[in-house]
Motif scaffolding. Sequence first.
Motif, PDB file in Angstrom:
ATOM      1  N   UNK A   1      -1.229  14.586  -6.096  1.00  0.00           N
ATOM      2  CA  UNK A   1      -2.103  13.429  -6.276  1.00  0.00           C
ATOM      3  C   UNK A   1      -2.027  12.924  -7.712  1.00  0.00           C
ATOM      4  N   UNK A   2      -2.125  11.630  -7.875  1.00  0.00           N
ATOM      5  CA  UNK A   2      -2.272  11.036  -9.205  1.00  0.00           C
ATOM      6  C   UNK A   2      -3.642  10.384  -9.252  1.00  0.00           C
TER       7      UNK A   2
ATOM      8  N   UNK B   1      -4.296   3.350  -7.739  1.00  0.00           N
ATOM      9  CA  UNK B   1      -4.802   2.481  -6.667  1.00  0.00           C
ATOM     10  C   UNK B   1      -4.183   2.842  -5.325  1.00  0.00           C
ATOM     11  N   UNK B   2      -3.970   4.123  -5.102  1.00  0.00           N
ATOM     12  CA  UNK B   2      -3.388   4.584  -3.842  1.00  0.00           C
ATOM     13  C   UNK B   2      -4.277   4.210  -2.667  1.00  0.00           C
ATOM     14  N   UNK B   3      -3.651   4.020  -1.521  1.00  0.00           N
ATOM     15  CA  UNK B   3      -4.416   3.846  -0.294  1.00  0.00           C
ATOM     16  C   UNK B   3      -5.070   5.164   0.085  1.00  0.00           C
ATOM     17  N   UNK B   4      -4.301   6.265  -0.047  1.00  0.00           N
ATOM     18  CA  UNK B   4      -4.829   7.566   0.359  1.00  0.00           C
ATOM     19  C   UNK B   4      -3.972   8.681  -0.220  1.00  0.00           C
ATOM     20  N   UNK B   5      -4.569   9.857  -0.363  1.00  0.00           N
ATOM     21  CA  UNK B   5      -3.842  11.074  -0.723  1.00  0.00           C
ATOM     22  C   UNK B   5      -4.016  12.077   0.397  1.00  0.00           C
TER      23      UNK B   5
ATOM     24  N   UNK C   1       0.833  -1.219   0.000  1.00  0.00           N
ATOM     25  CA  UNK C   1       0.000   0.000   0.000  1.00  0.00           C
ATOM     26  C   UNK C   1       0.858   1.256   0.000  1.00  0.00           C
ATOM     27  N   UNK C   2       0.355   2.305  -0.640  1.00  0.00           N
ATOM     28  CA  UNK C   2       1.114   3.556  -0.693  1.00  0.00           C
ATOM     29  C   UNK C   2       0.188   4.743  -0.507  1.00  0.00           C
TER      30      UNK C   2
END
Length: 354
Positions: free
Chosen positions: A161-162, A166-170, A154-155
């Motif tokens: 922001x991109x 599938x980011x965990x959070x921004x 997870x990242x």
Amino acid sequence: MIKAINRTRIKDIALRANVSIGTVDRVIHNRGEVSKATRDKILSIIDEMEYQPNLLASTLASKKTFSFALLFPEPISTESYWNKPMVGVRKAFHEIQQYGVNINIHLFKQSDPNTFNTEAQQILESNPDGVVLAPFFSRQSKEFIAELKKRAIPYVFIDSNIKDSDKLSYIGQDSYQSGTLAAKLLDYSIPENAAILVLQFAKEKDNLNHLMQREKGFYEYFNSNSTSGKKKLFTLEIIDPTDLIGQNKITDLLKSNPDIKGIFVTNSQVYYLARLIEENNLSGIRVIGHDLINENINFLKKGIVDFLICQRPEEQGYKAIITLFEHLVLKKEVNNENYTSIDIITKENLDYYK
């Protein structure tokens, strides 16, 4: 009405179900063999008694460790912007280190995407439990997060922001809205027929996602606002603000276009512009930049910079680490996007901004 904290223990559930503590533990952690009837009975009692496992205590008891990797731009000076998120990171670490969390810091040069790739590869080789990164370079960041996805790591994004990742959070500002706000401030504070300069201090601007989003928000405000259509917009890109050739380009443009009454600098290096304005005794120009660093504060106090748009970088660093901690250690659901405030700072409210 505030409810008292539930203190239900595994022992209480076992007594109620007339089974051993070990059987309840196996059901809670979904391990070992337990008959379906017994499992259903225990789960029903857990739900009825509103049992909440003490995950922090379990983590301490298990002595499990968690490795976080941090990938941030290297600060260009002791007072520059990227020192500030680290203040929040250190604060978060002091709060959670007792739960077996280690943070490995990787820094890349803001002028060299290759250093991003080098640090990203080191992170992949270390196989961390989670990553916090500033996706400073869009192309390189997308390649990196594709590898993280393959490895189910997870990242969390910080500062930029991109979308559709599938980011965990921004954790950070809405860069597009920040640019829109800057446009509105200048639109309201300079004459109707005045011109505006958008100044970029950056190398490979097209690869810098947050700067592109700020510029997009700025331009689209004027494109969509019919009452602002009379303003002429200039754009100037300077790779190195310390280079004399670049500085001369700025001063020549301003002197040959006295109708430029507003300037928007898309990053935290607005102090380079302010220095040129001061040295050349230019006046009557509204200047907007980003971030509350000492160099910018000095020119804000002098009145050469009129507005600084700030994004609480300390808070971003803190929240990014805590978000990863809550996901990995506490097993909590976290928000996918956490926007920080878009704050307008002037010399009048500077002393009251926390």
